[in-house]
Design an enzyme around this catalytic site. Structure first.
Site, PDB file in Angstrom:
ATOM      1  N   ASN A  23       0.797  -1.231   0.000  1.00  0.00           N
ATOM      2  CA  ASN A  23       0.000   0.000   0.000  1.00  0.00           C
ATOM      3  C   ASN A  23       0.828   1.279   0.000  1.00  0.00           C
ATOM      4  O   ASN A  23       0.283   2.374   0.157  1.00  0.00           O
ATOM      5  CB  ASN A  23      -0.975  -0.004   1.195  1.00  0.00           C
ATOM      6  CG  ASN A  23      -0.251   0.009   2.536  1.00  0.00           C
ATOM      7  OD1 ASN A  23       0.977   0.034   2.583  1.00  0.00           O
ATOM      8  ND2 ASN A  23      -1.010  -0.018   3.611  1.00  0.00           N
ATOM      9  N   ASP A  25       3.087   2.546   2.106  1.00  0.00           N
ATOM     10  CA  ASP A  25       3.415   3.296   3.334  1.00  0.00           C
ATOM     11  C   ASP A  25       4.844   3.023   3.815  1.00  0.00           C
ATOM     12  O   ASP A  25       5.247   3.512   4.871  1.00  0.00           O
ATOM     13  CB  ASP A  25       2.404   2.991   4.448  1.00  0.00           C
ATOM     14  CG  ASP A  25       2.451   1.543   4.924  1.00  0.00           C
ATOM     15  OD1 ASP A  25       3.222   0.735   4.347  1.00  0.00           O
ATOM     16  OD2 ASP A  25       1.727   1.210   5.882  1.00  0.00           O
ATOM     17  N   ASP A  29       3.611  -5.708   4.250  1.00  0.00           N
ATOM     18  CA  ASP A  29       2.292  -6.037   4.790  1.00  0.00           C
ATOM     19  C   ASP A  29       1.814  -7.382   4.256  1.00  0.00           C
ATOM     20  O   ASP A  29       2.474  -8.014   3.413  1.00  0.00           O
ATOM     21  CB  ASP A  29       1.278  -4.926   4.478  1.00  0.00           C
ATOM     22  CG  ASP A  29       1.328  -4.471   3.022  1.00  0.00           C
ATOM     23  OD1 ASP A  29       1.384  -5.344   2.134  1.00  0.00           O
ATOM     24  OD2 ASP A  29       1.326  -3.249   2.771  1.00  0.00           O
ATOM     25  N   ASP A  98       4.899 -17.128  14.428  1.00  0.00           N
ATOM     26  CA  ASP A  98       5.800 -16.917  15.557  1.00  0.00           C
ATOM     27  C   ASP A  98       4.968 -16.902  16.836  1.00  0.00           C
ATOM     28  O   ASP A  98       3.936 -16.244  16.904  1.00  0.00           O
ATOM     29  CB  ASP A  98       6.526 -15.573  15.402  1.00  0.00           C
ATOM     30  CG  ASP A  98       8.016 -15.702  15.643  1.00  0.00           C
ATOM     31  OD1 ASP A  98       8.368 -16.156  16.747  1.00  0.00           O
ATOM     32  OD2 ASP A  98       8.809 -15.365  14.759  1.00  0.00           O
ATOM     33  N   ASP A 199       9.520 -18.246  20.112  1.00  0.00           N
ATOM     34  CA  ASP A 199      10.556 -17.282  20.461  1.00  0.00           C
ATOM     35  C   ASP A 199      11.096 -17.554  21.872  1.00  0.00           C
ATOM     36  O   ASP A 199      10.317 -17.758  22.806  1.00  0.00           O
ATOM     37  CB  ASP A 199       9.938 -15.881  20.393  1.00  0.00           C
ATOM     38  CG  ASP A 199      10.957 -14.777  20.530  1.00  0.00           C
ATOM     39  OD1 ASP A 199      11.877 -14.717  19.700  1.00  0.00           O
ATOM     40  OD2 ASP A 199      10.818 -13.960  21.464  1.00  0.00           O
ATOM     41  N   GLU A 256      13.144 -21.639  19.638  1.00  0.00           N
ATOM     42  CA  GLU A 256      14.385 -20.867  19.666  1.00  0.00           C
ATOM     43  C   GLU A 256      14.988 -21.053  21.057  1.00  0.00           C
ATOM     44  O   GLU A 256      14.404 -20.651  22.058  1.00  0.00           O
ATOM     45  CB  GLU A 256      14.101 -19.386  19.407  1.00  0.00           C
ATOM     46  CG  GLU A 256      15.376 -18.555  19.373  1.00  0.00           C
ATOM     47  CD  GLU A 256      15.113 -17.062  19.453  1.00  0.00           C
ATOM     48  OE1 GLU A 256      15.938 -16.308  18.911  1.00  0.00           O
ATOM     49  OE2 GLU A 256      14.110 -16.641  20.059  1.00  0.00           O
ATOM     50  N   HIS A 328      16.325 -13.359  11.077  1.00  0.00           N
ATOM     51  CA  HIS A 328      16.102 -11.923  11.321  1.00  0.00           C
ATOM     52  C   HIS A 328      17.008 -11.365  12.420  1.00  0.00           C
ATOM     53  O   HIS A 328      17.080 -10.148  12.587  1.00  0.00           O
ATOM     54  CB  HIS A 328      14.636 -11.697  11.702  1.00  0.00           C
ATOM     55  CG  HIS A 328      14.257 -12.359  12.991  1.00  0.00           C
ATOM     56  ND1 HIS A 328      14.120 -13.717  13.104  1.00  0.00           N
ATOM     57  CD2 HIS A 328      14.012 -11.859  14.229  1.00  0.00           C
ATOM     58  CE1 HIS A 328      13.809 -14.027  14.350  1.00  0.00           C
ATOM     59  NE2 HIS A 328      13.738 -12.912  15.058  1.00  0.00           N
ATOM     60  N   ASP A 329      17.677 -12.236  13.171  1.00  0.00           N
ATOM     61  CA  ASP A 329      18.556 -11.799  14.263  1.00  0.00           C
ATOM     62  C   ASP A 329      20.036 -11.917  13.919  1.00  0.00           C
ATOM     63  O   ASP A 329      20.886 -11.640  14.765  1.00  0.00           O
ATOM     64  CB  ASP A 329      18.297 -12.626  15.528  1.00  0.00           C
ATOM     65  CG  ASP A 329      17.023 -12.230  16.244  1.00  0.00           C
ATOM     66  OD1 ASP A 329      16.597 -11.069  16.092  1.00  0.00           O
ATOM     67  OD2 ASP A 329      16.452 -13.081  16.957  1.00  0.00           O
TER      68      ASP A 329
END
Length: 559
Positions: A23, A25, A29, A98, A199, A256, A328-329
């Site tokens: 969209n 921004d 999304d 997650d 997590d 994790e 992502h870490d």
């Protein structure tokens, strides 16, 4: 070994904020993900793991949840999610969510109630303690720097937060907390999701009494992991979770679990334990010198061999491995373990082969399949990660560390390396958004992007496709026994996989030199097939003896 779908699957992790913005921004999304599902199907993915999409104030990019049963407004609506789930299933793929159950946001209604008074029914949903000698209840260090305790003036007590101060830890000792979590998990499983990535799940049980951590260097705060990782009741909680929720569905679960040994892991994933499908261990991504993560110490191939081989051997036939180099870490694997300049393509393919040819379920992190690299922002202001900014405040602003050196370390190790937008094409902002992205795009997107990779038959993307197909076509890639060979070779990481009478040989050159590979004499063959390689190979060249080119990888079937 029992055949199960999640053992034979390949998982793709999506970090929704950075994957695809529909969209304009500047924030990825759910509709953006829907628009790219055919791309993932083309790659050959079986399972998509979504990093958190729940309602959140975004102190830690969604890992601080304020409503477990609603969608973050920047990402879309529950209707968008329902459509995404349906579209994933329509393509014969699965979706894993997650589960963040060690902590919530401090803006979650439970915590707002909890901090309102000591008598509130939600008070013991979280871990509150009075101070000790005019300071925190103990000396535990947060994962994100500084004390793991935050003083709350309203009630005059401290609450525990192993991560950001806006991520208070839930009190799993309270059965009502566990009931709430299990009901929330059931809500999503009844929608039809296919499992959970959990997590920091091995931090949900803390040692009674909250003792001070050993502090030989007399620091203000000390690492107390032995008191909150793999705690005294963690397996009771997970077996309860399995009995009440997980066992009722055909799903995959991955925990994790930082700080686990192979012995610990078997308690979580042992075939007879009724807890989790597999865990993420951290040993191989935490290879570092005495200065730890935030240093530029070089990793050693000998350590990588030792760690990976131990996990391969100790779990074989008893529990299941997960395989990953990126998430992502973590910084980008090709920048960390390979060569992200001269030999980017070759080393990205080599690392993929090294990983996917081991025993376990492989995880691909978005952009890995096109060889995305670390970004080098030259200003701390361009970074967005709370961990990075806490570190900067702690080390540079308060501690007086050299800002240039600290920036260099962040460029090598910071989590934002994995969080720059997915590079779809060479148009502005890499085709990620028509607006201004929430974090800057890596400037190399003009060269490294999906559109270009799909057009090039020799790209990293097409190599990943082929690796995934090999896994689907040959059970040995999934279930074969791993055996390290040439253990002491300083440049080559080689191993065999064996299933019944079939043997595959995997040879990886981890450097830019040209070492000679010599097959150990005890491994014999009368014929061979080259299954995959990242350079052209002379079909007449025997696998018994050959020279390797920089970052070369080869996989042979011997028979």
């Amino acid at each position: 070994m029992e055949r199960i779908w999640w053992k034979e699957a390949v998982v793709y992790q999506i970090y929704p904020r950075s994957f695809m913005d529909n969209n304009g921004d500047g924030i990825g999304d759910l509709r953006g993900i829907i628009a790219r599902l055919d791309y993932l199907k083309e790659l050959g993915i079986d399972v998509i793991w979504l990093s958190p999409i729940y309602e959140s104030p975004n102190d830690d990019n969604g890992y601080d949840i304020s409503n477990y049963r609603d969608i973050m407004k920047e990402f879309g609506t529950m209707e968008d999610f329902d459509e995404l789930l349906q579209e994933v299933h329509n393509r014969k793929m699965k979706l894993v969510m997650d589960l963040v159950a060690n902590h919530t946001s401090d803006e979650h209604p439970w915590f707002i109630e909890s901090r309102s008074s000591k008598e509130n029914p939600y008070r013991d949903y979280y871990i509150w303690r009075p101070g000790k000698d005019g300071r925190e209840p103990n000396n535990w260090l947060s994962f994100f720097s500084g004390s793991a305790w935050q003083y709350d003036e309203h009630t005059g007590e401290y609450y525990l937060h192993l991560f950001s101060r806006k991520q208070p830890d839930l009190n799993w000792e309270n059965p009502r907390v566990r009931d709430e979590i299990y009901e929330m998990m059931t809500f999503w499983l009844e929608k039809g999701i296919d499992g959970f990535r959990m997590d920091v799940i091995n931090a949900i049980s803390k040692v009674e009494g909250f003792p001070d951590a050993p502090n030989p260097e007399n620091q203000r705060y000390a690492w107390g992991g032995q008191y909150f990782l793999n705690g005294p009741k963690v397996h009771d909680y997970l077996r309860e979770m399995n009995d009440r929720v997980l066992s009722k569905y055909d799903i995959m679960t991955v925990g994790e679990t930082g700080g686990v040994t192979t012995k610990d892991a078997l308690l979580y994933v042992g075939e007879d334990r009724r807890e989790l499908s597999m865990v993420f261990q951290f040993e191989h991504v935490e290879m570092a010198g005495p200065a730890g993560k935030w240093s530029l110490d070089a990793w050693k191939l000998a350590d990588l061999k030792r760690i990976m081989s131990r996990w391969q051997n100790d779990l074989y036939g008893k529990g299941w491995n997960s395989l990953y180099l990126n998430n992502h870490d973590q910084p980008r694997a090709v920048s960390r373990f390979g060569n992200d300049s001269t030999y980017r393509v070759q080393s990205a393919k080599m690392l993929a082969t090294f990983l996917h040819m081991q025993q376990g379920t492989p995880y691909i992190y978005q952009g890995e399949e096109i060889g995305m690299t670390n970004v080098k922002f030259d200003r701390i202001e361009d970074y967005r990660d709370v961990e990075i900014h806490n570190l900067w405040e702690d080390r540079v602003v308060q501690g007086g560390a050299d800002p240039d050196l600290m920036l260099q370390i962040i460029q090598a190790k910071g989590r934002d390396n994995a969080r720059t937008p997915m590079q779809w094409d060479a148009s502005p902002h890499a085709g990620f958004t028509t607006g201004t992205p929430w974090i800057k795009v890596n400037p190399n997107y003009v060269e490294i992007n999906v559109e270009k990779a799909r057009r090039d038959p020799n790209s990293v993307f097409h190599y990943y496709q082929k690796l995934i197909q090999l896994r689907k076509q040959h059970l040995i890639v999934v279930y074969g026994k791993y055996e390290l060979i040439l253990e002491d070779h300083p440049q080559i990481y080689a191993f065999t996989r064996t299933l019944d009478r079939e043997v595959w040989l995997v040879v990886n050159n981890f450097y830019d030199g040209s070492p000679v590979f010599e097959l150990p004499q005890e491994i014999s063959y009368s014929a061979y097939d080259l299954m995959i390689a990242n350079y052209d190979v002379d079909p007449l060249e025997q696998p018994r003896h050959f020279s390797l080119r920089p970052y070369e990888t080869r996989v042979y079937r011997l028979h």
